[in-house]
Design a protein around this motif. Structure first.
Motif, PDB file in Angstrom:
ATOM      1  N   GLN A 268      20.576   5.866  -0.491  1.00 22.65           N
ATOM      2  CA  GLN A 268      20.699   4.654  -0.748  1.00 22.65           C
ATOM      3  C   GLN A 268      19.020   4.259  -1.106  1.00 22.65           C
ATOM      4  O   GLN A 268      18.321   4.923  -1.927  1.00 22.65           O
ATOM      5  N   GLY A 269      18.733   3.206  -0.914  1.00 27.23           N
ATOM      6  CA  GLY A 269      17.298   2.822  -1.221  1.00 27.23           C
ATOM      7  C   GLY A 269      17.224   1.942  -2.469  1.00 27.23           C
ATOM      8  O   GLY A 269      16.128   1.912  -2.936  1.00 27.23           O
ATOM      9  N   GLU A 270      18.240   1.659  -3.132  1.00 26.40           N
ATOM     10  CA  GLU A 270      18.180   1.079  -4.513  1.00 26.40           C
ATOM     11  C   GLU A 270      17.965  -0.577  -4.543  1.00 26.40           C
ATOM     12  O   GLU A 270      18.278  -0.845  -3.526  1.00 26.40           O
ATOM     13  N   ALA A 271      17.832  -1.059  -5.530  1.00 21.28           N
ATOM     14  CA  ALA A 271      17.597  -2.520  -5.767  1.00 21.28           C
ATOM     15  C   ALA A 271      18.721  -3.084  -4.826  1.00 21.28           C
ATOM     16  O   ALA A 271      18.467  -4.314  -4.346  1.00 21.28           O
ATOM     17  N   GLY A 272      19.971  -2.733  -4.811  1.00 28.71           N
ATOM     18  CA  GLY A 272      20.742  -3.457  -4.238  1.00 28.71           C
ATOM     19  C   GLY A 272      21.534  -3.179  -2.787  1.00 28.71           C
ATOM     20  O   GLY A 272      22.103  -3.771  -2.217  1.00 28.71           O
ATOM     21  N   ASP A 273      20.571  -2.208  -2.212  1.00 35.66           N
ATOM     22  CA  ASP A 273      20.702  -1.689  -0.824  1.00 35.66           C
ATOM     23  C   ASP A 273      19.801  -2.653   0.125  1.00 35.66           C
ATOM     24  O   ASP A 273      18.847  -3.254  -0.419  1.00 35.66           O
ATOM     25  N   SER A 274      19.919  -2.616   1.272  1.00 37.67           N
ATOM     26  CA  SER A 274      19.256  -3.163   2.402  1.00 37.67           C
ATOM     27  C   SER A 274      18.421  -2.105   3.092  1.00 37.67           C
ATOM     28  O   SER A 274      17.399  -2.452   3.730  1.00 37.67           O
ATOM     29  N   GLU A 275      19.001  -0.779   2.909  1.00 36.07           N
ATOM     30  CA  GLU A 275      18.276   0.323   3.618  1.00 36.07           C
ATOM     31  C   GLU A 275      18.241   1.353   2.976  1.00 36.07           C
ATOM     32  O   GLU A 275      18.994   1.756   2.074  1.00 36.07           O
ATOM     33  N   GLY A 276      17.199   2.443   3.188  1.00 39.15           N
ATOM     34  CA  GLY A 276      17.400   3.426   2.270  1.00 39.15           C
ATOM     35  C   GLY A 276      16.420   4.587   2.918  1.00 39.15           C
ATOM     36  O   GLY A 276      15.603   4.301   4.088  1.00 39.15           O
ATOM     37  N   VAL A 277      16.650   5.900   2.880  1.00 43.20           N
ATOM     38  CA  VAL A 277      16.152   7.003   3.379  1.00 43.20           C
ATOM     39  C   VAL A 277      15.339   7.753   2.242  1.00 43.20           C
ATOM     40  O   VAL A 277      16.148   8.362   1.293  1.00 43.20           O
ATOM     41  N   VAL A 278      14.036   8.382   2.356  1.00 43.05           N
ATOM     42  CA  VAL A 278      13.511   9.124   1.616  1.00 43.05           C
ATOM     43  C   VAL A 278      12.830  10.399   2.082  1.00 43.05           C
ATOM     44  O   VAL A 278      12.162  10.120   3.236  1.00 43.05           O
ATOM     45  N   GLU A 279      13.298  11.485   1.761  1.00 39.96           N
ATOM     46  CA  GLU A 279      12.728  12.788   2.330  1.00 39.96           C
ATOM     47  C   GLU A 279      11.681  13.273   1.448  1.00 39.96           C
ATOM     48  O   GLU A 279      12.090  13.401   0.256  1.00 39.96           O
ATOM     49  N   PHE A 280      10.510  13.530   1.911  1.00 39.20           N
ATOM     50  CA  PHE A 280       9.500  13.989   1.048  1.00 39.20           C
ATOM     51  C   PHE A 280       8.618  14.883   1.552  1.00 39.20           C
ATOM     52  O   PHE A 280       8.740  15.341   3.035  1.00 39.20           O
ATOM     53  N   ILE A 281       7.803  15.769   0.839  1.00 45.76           N
ATOM     54  CA  ILE A 281       6.850  16.795   1.478  1.00 45.76           C
ATOM     55  C   ILE A 281       5.601  16.395   0.701  1.00 45.76           C
ATOM     56  O   ILE A 281       5.274  16.317  -0.528  1.00 45.76           O
ATOM     57  N   ALA A 282       4.800  15.742   1.604  1.00 45.72           N
ATOM     58  CA  ALA A 282       3.403  15.425   1.032  1.00 45.72           C
ATOM     59  C   ALA A 282       2.354  16.518   1.329  1.00 45.72           C
ATOM     60  O   ALA A 282       2.114  16.995   2.455  1.00 45.72           O
ATOM     61  N   THR A 283       1.582  17.244   0.459  1.00 50.37           N
ATOM     62  CA  THR A 283       0.797  18.417   0.564  1.00 50.37           C
ATOM     63  C   THR A 283      -0.595  17.845   0.775  1.00 50.37           C
ATOM     64  O   THR A 283      -0.856  17.137  -0.024  1.00 50.37           O
ATOM     65  N   TYR A 284      -1.690  18.297   1.538  1.00 51.89           N
ATOM     66  CA  TYR A 284      -2.584  17.638   1.793  1.00 51.89           C
ATOM     67  C   TYR A 284      -3.655  19.071   2.353  1.00 51.89           C
ATOM     68  O   TYR A 284      -2.991  19.808   2.929  1.00 51.89           O
ATOM     69  N   LYS A 285      -4.929  19.040   2.320  1.00 53.28           N
ATOM     70  CA  LYS A 285      -5.849  19.866   2.543  1.00 53.28           C
ATOM     71  C   LYS A 285      -6.723  19.098   3.542  1.00 53.28           C
ATOM     72  O   LYS A 285      -7.273  18.062   3.333  1.00 53.28           O
TER      73      LYS A 285
END
Length: 162
Positions: free
Chosen positions: A84-101
């Motif tokens: 979900q998480g699109e303009a017409g939605d009220s909630e959304g989930v984003v799974e991500f991997i942030a790489t850092y040093k």
């Protein structure tokens, strides 16, 4: 023209910078996720605080966030999945991997973040760390005193298990 740190292959001025500077709102949950990553990379702690859902700001540790953001070199963002998480939605989930040093060690922050729209604007609610998958060996473990699987007739510890 510099590329946006979020990895969208767009210029920063046409991607996350206007969202971070308050010139426009994120169009969806992923857009806010990308802008938050850029805020970490740029050390914009104010945006990280402002983009938190108002119900979750009271327990936000600004100094810990600042320390992590400024003490790390942000290397890249990968969006793994979104629900979900699109303009017409009220909630959304984003799974991500942030790489850092951090401290010379490359690390991967793998998270499923929850977003909620309030009065037409997306906010970060909270996130759950995605645990590293346990690797299960496909073949059974051979005991030291079992016959060696090579067929020699010797015990494993005296043959291939040396």
């Amino acid at each position: 023209m510099s590329l946006c740190p979020c990895g969208s292959n767009q210029s920063a001025d046409s991607c996350c910078t206007p969202v971070i500077q308050g010139e426009k709102q994120a169009l969806n949950a992923e857009g806010l996720m990308r802008a938050r990553y850029c805020a970490f990379a740029l050390g914009d702690i104010g945006f990280l605080s402002q983009s938190l859902h108002p119900d979750h700001r009271s327990d936000h540790d600004v100094e810990a966030t600042r320390s992590w953001a400024e003490g790390s070199e942000w290397l890249g963002l990968e969006i793994v999945d979104k629900e979900q998480g699109e303009a017409g939605d009220s909630e959304g989930v984003v799974e991500f991997i942030a790489t850092y040093k951090e401290g010379g060690v490359v690390r991967h922050h793998h998270e499923r973040s929850n977003f909620r729209k309030l009065d037409g604007e997306w906010f970060f609610v909270d996130g759950d760390i995605v645990p590293i998958a346990t690797k299960v060996n496909a073949t059974p473990k051979i005991g030291r005193n079992e016959p060696c699987p090579c067929g020699s007739g010797k015990k494993y510890k005296k043959c291939c298990g040396k």
